[in-house]
Motif scaffolding. Structure first.
Motif, PDB file in Angstrom:
ATOM      1  N   VAL A 224       0.888  -0.944  -0.100  1.00  0.00           N
ATOM      2  CA  VAL A 224       0.103   0.071  -0.018  1.00  0.00           C
ATOM      3  C   VAL A 224       0.865   1.175  -0.072  1.00  0.00           C
ATOM      4  N   THR A 225       0.497   2.114  -0.832  1.00  0.00           N
ATOM      5  CA  THR A 225       1.131   3.241  -1.022  1.00  0.00           C
ATOM      6  C   THR A 225       0.736   4.559  -1.232  1.00  0.00           C
ATOM      7  N   ASP A 226       0.961   5.787  -0.411  1.00  0.00           N
ATOM      8  CA  ASP A 226       0.572   6.908  -0.604  1.00  0.00           C
ATOM      9  C   ASP A 226       1.117   7.329  -2.062  1.00  0.00           C
ATOM     10  N   MET A 227       0.229   8.525  -2.515  1.00  0.00           N
ATOM     11  CA  MET A 227       0.310   8.713  -3.935  1.00  0.00           C
ATOM     12  C   MET A 227       1.426  10.015  -4.267  1.00  0.00           C
ATOM     13  N   ASP A 228       0.816  11.355  -3.934  1.00  0.00           N
ATOM     14  CA  ASP A 228       1.618  12.350  -3.906  1.00  0.00           C
ATOM     15  C   ASP A 228       2.758  12.589  -2.871  1.00  0.00           C
ATOM     16  N   GLY A 229       4.104  12.842  -3.242  1.00  0.00           N
ATOM     17  CA  GLY A 229       5.276  12.867  -2.541  1.00  0.00           C
ATOM     18  C   GLY A 229       5.845  11.560  -2.183  1.00  0.00           C
ATOM     19  N   THR A 230       5.129  10.118  -2.661  1.00  0.00           N
ATOM     20  CA  THR A 230       5.569   8.946  -2.316  1.00  0.00           C
ATOM     21  C   THR A 230       5.683   8.112  -3.639  1.00  0.00           C
ATOM     22  N   PHE A 231       4.515   7.584  -4.269  1.00  0.00           N
ATOM     23  CA  PHE A 231       4.562   6.899  -5.497  1.00  0.00           C
ATOM     24  C   PHE A 231       5.021   7.722  -6.546  1.00  0.00           C
ATOM     25  N   LEU A 232       4.304   8.896  -6.773  1.00  0.00           N
ATOM     26  CA  LEU A 232       4.357   9.855  -7.810  1.00  0.00           C
ATOM     27  C   LEU A 232       5.612  10.535  -7.562  1.00  0.00           C
ATOM     28  N   ASN A 233       6.200  11.168  -8.569  1.00  0.00           N
ATOM     29  CA  ASN A 233       7.618  12.236  -8.329  1.00  0.00           C
ATOM     30  C   ASN A 233       6.686  13.533  -8.365  1.00  0.00           C
ATOM     31  N   SER A 234       7.751  14.622  -8.269  1.00  0.00           N
ATOM     32  CA  SER A 234       7.026  16.010  -8.077  1.00  0.00           C
ATOM     33  C   SER A 234       6.258  16.436  -9.125  1.00  0.00           C
ATOM     34  N   SER A 235       6.496  16.025 -10.394  1.00  0.00           N
ATOM     35  CA  SER A 235       5.550  16.368 -11.537  1.00  0.00           C
ATOM     36  C   SER A 235       4.279  15.287 -11.648  1.00  0.00           C
TER      37      SER A 235
ATOM     38  N   GLU B 265       8.619   2.559 -15.237  1.00  0.00           N
ATOM     39  CA  GLU B 265       8.789   0.935 -15.006  1.00  0.00           C
ATOM     40  C   GLU B 265       7.884   0.142 -14.148  1.00  0.00           C
ATOM     41  N   PHE B 266       6.698   1.002 -13.860  1.00  0.00           N
ATOM     42  CA  PHE B 266       5.625   0.464 -13.067  1.00  0.00           C
ATOM     43  C   PHE B 266       4.968  -0.620 -13.686  1.00  0.00           C
ATOM     44  N   PRO B 267       4.367  -0.479 -15.170  1.00  0.00           N
ATOM     45  CA  PRO B 267       3.567  -1.572 -15.683  1.00  0.00           C
ATOM     46  C   PRO B 267       4.574  -2.970 -15.472  1.00  0.00           C
ATOM     47  N   LYS B 268       5.698  -2.872 -15.709  1.00  0.00           N
ATOM     48  CA  LYS B 268       6.428  -4.336 -15.713  1.00  0.00           C
ATOM     49  C   LYS B 268       6.393  -4.934 -14.374  1.00  0.00           C
ATOM     50  N   ILE B 269       6.812  -3.849 -13.133  1.00  0.00           N
ATOM     51  CA  ILE B 269       6.805  -4.274 -11.971  1.00  0.00           C
ATOM     52  C   ILE B 269       5.179  -4.883 -11.385  1.00  0.00           C
TER      53      ILE B 269
ATOM     54  N   ARG C 289      -6.431  12.063  -2.049  1.00  0.00           N
ATOM     55  CA  ARG C 289      -7.263  12.532  -3.402  1.00  0.00           C
ATOM     56  C   ARG C 289      -8.512  11.860  -3.371  1.00  0.00           C
ATOM     57  N   GLN C 290      -9.465  12.506  -4.270  1.00  0.00           N
ATOM     58  CA  GLN C 290     -10.797  11.727  -4.530  1.00  0.00           C
ATOM     59  C   GLN C 290     -10.430  10.504  -5.388  1.00  0.00           C
ATOM     60  N   MET C 291     -11.504   9.602  -5.323  1.00  0.00           N
ATOM     61  CA  MET C 291     -11.036   8.280  -6.150  1.00  0.00           C
ATOM     62  C   MET C 291     -10.702   8.445  -7.603  1.00  0.00           C
ATOM     63  N   PHE C 292     -11.394   9.468  -8.302  1.00  0.00           N
ATOM     64  CA  PHE C 292     -11.139   9.620  -9.700  1.00  0.00           C
ATOM     65  C   PHE C 292      -9.807   9.954 -10.059  1.00  0.00           C
ATOM     66  N   GLY C 293      -9.420  10.681  -8.889  1.00  0.00           N
ATOM     67  CA  GLY C 293      -7.904  11.516  -8.969  1.00  0.00           C
ATOM     68  C   GLY C 293      -6.786  10.497  -8.775  1.00  0.00           C
ATOM     69  N   ILE C 294      -7.192   9.171  -8.382  1.00  0.00           N
ATOM     70  CA  ILE C 294      -6.169   8.025  -8.115  1.00  0.00           C
ATOM     71  C   ILE C 294      -6.355   7.238  -9.272  1.00  0.00           C
ATOM     72  N   THR C 295      -7.509   6.746  -9.447  1.00  0.00           N
ATOM     73  CA  THR C 295      -7.708   5.523 -10.436  1.00  0.00           C
ATOM     74  C   THR C 295      -7.312   6.076 -11.849  1.00  0.00           C
ATOM     75  N   LYS C 296      -7.340   7.201 -12.134  1.00  0.00           N
ATOM     76  CA  LYS C 296      -6.924   7.783 -13.524  1.00  0.00           C
ATOM     77  C   LYS C 296      -5.550   7.506 -13.757  1.00  0.00           C
ATOM     78  N   TYR C 297      -4.705   7.085 -12.813  1.00  0.00           N
ATOM     79  CA  TYR C 297      -3.255   6.644 -13.132  1.00  0.00           C
ATOM     80  C   TYR C 297      -2.921   5.180 -13.727  1.00  0.00           C
ATOM     81  N   PHE C 298      -3.951   4.458 -13.425  1.00  0.00           N
ATOM     82  CA  PHE C 298      -4.012   3.127 -13.570  1.00  0.00           C
ATOM     83  C   PHE C 298      -4.705   2.385 -14.785  1.00  0.00           C
ATOM     84  N   GLY C 299      -5.522   3.080 -15.413  1.00  0.00           N
ATOM     85  CA  GLY C 299      -6.009   2.808 -16.474  1.00  0.00           C
ATOM     86  C   GLY C 299      -6.574   1.386 -16.405  1.00  0.00           C
ATOM     87  N   GLU C 300      -6.327   0.260 -17.361  1.00  0.00           N
ATOM     88  CA  GLU C 300      -7.234  -1.001 -17.536  1.00  0.00           C
ATOM     89  C   GLU C 300      -6.858  -1.830 -16.073  1.00  0.00           C
TER      90      GLU C 300
END
Length: 266
Positions: free
Chosen positions: A8-19, A25-29, A46-57
């Motif tokens: 389990v990982t936080d998003m901003d400041g953790t999983f995502l970079n500053s941009s 590399e994530f899809p392979k991992i 974040r709201q749910m849509f603000g997280i799920t948009k990063y993960f597509g299918e």
């Protein structure tokens, strides 16, 4: 470090970079995690849509903790959804209006709502709250389930916002500094740690089988509910104190480096 079943990982400041980008590399991992039956769980304010948009299918294969623990889904099924009592919202908004430079956002199941006309802020906040709407007055009734009140301050939330709003804890509300510029007010005991516990129980996964990553105070309970808890190199000092280990900075995708080491892949 054996038999991890959930990461389990936080998003901003953790999983995502500053941009606010995901590592290429994530899809392979992720495919390797899937092969080993390890559930990957983004957990964010974040709201749910603000997280799920990063993960597509792959969204439908994952679990998500949104709204700092106020909303949890697993494989597109709702596991938990909280609701803030409307009677508190009016009072909180009134208090926020007394803080120069503070901007309130009501985070609901359908959308996020704000009353500011500041276009720079609207563009900025749309990164986190992708479904949003401007309202004339946030104290008026809104036809939505509101999870939390989020407050933004460009001068820093810990210094400028928390001292004014901490009194709302008397109503059994959680007032937490969730980022350098953000503070969240939710129902008591609503946090990422509680949400993680609900997910662990639902899936029969223990804290000993859980790895977690975070960088800010709203991640502390989540880290405490995971045996393998990592604070980012860029984390707040209190988060580093709460975690058992340290990962490299988010701008070097430190989360994925730890996961790769655990999986023993290049």
């Amino acid at each position: 470090m054996k038999d991890i079943k959930m990461i389990v990982t936080d998003m901003d400041g953790t999983f995502l970079n500053s941009s606010h980008e995901v590592s290429p590399e994530f899809p392979k991992i992720y495919e390797e995690l899937k092969k080993r039956n390890i559930l990957f769980v983004p957990a964010s304010g974040r709201q749910m849509f603000g997280i799920t948009k990063y993960f597509g299918e792959i969204e439908s294969e994952m679990a998500f903790i949104a709204e700092n623990g106020g909303y949890v889904i697993y494989k597109n099924e709702e596991l938990f959804a909280d609701q803030l009592d409307p009677k508190y919202i009016t009072e909180i908004i009134a208090a926020i209006r007394t803080i120069p430079g503070a901007i309130a956002v009501l985070s609901g199941k359908k959308k996020a709502y704000f009353e500011t006309e500041n276009q720079d802020f609207i563009d900025y906040v749309s990164q986190f709250y992708t479904d949003n709407e401007r309202k004339e007055d946030l104290t008026q009734e809104i036809d939505d389930s509101i999870f939390k009140v989020a407050v933004y301050h460009s001068g820093g939330s810990e210094l400028n916002v928390y001292p004014v709003l901490k009194d709302f804890e008397k109503y059994d509300l959680e007032v937490v500094v969730s980022g350098q510029y953000w503070l969240d007010i939710m129902n008591k005991n609503i946090n990422k740690g509680m949400a993680l516990e609900k997910l662990q129980k639902a899936l029969d996964i223990t804290p000993q089988q859980t790895m977690a990553f975070g960088d800010y105070m709203n991640d502390i309970q989540m880290l405490e509910n995971s045996k393998y808890s990592y604070a980012m190199q860029n984390a707040h000092p209190l988060v580093k104190k709460a975690a058992s280990f340290e990962a490299g900075s988010n701008d070097h995708f430190g989360v994925l480096k730890v996961i790769k080491d655990y999986l023993n892949i290049n």
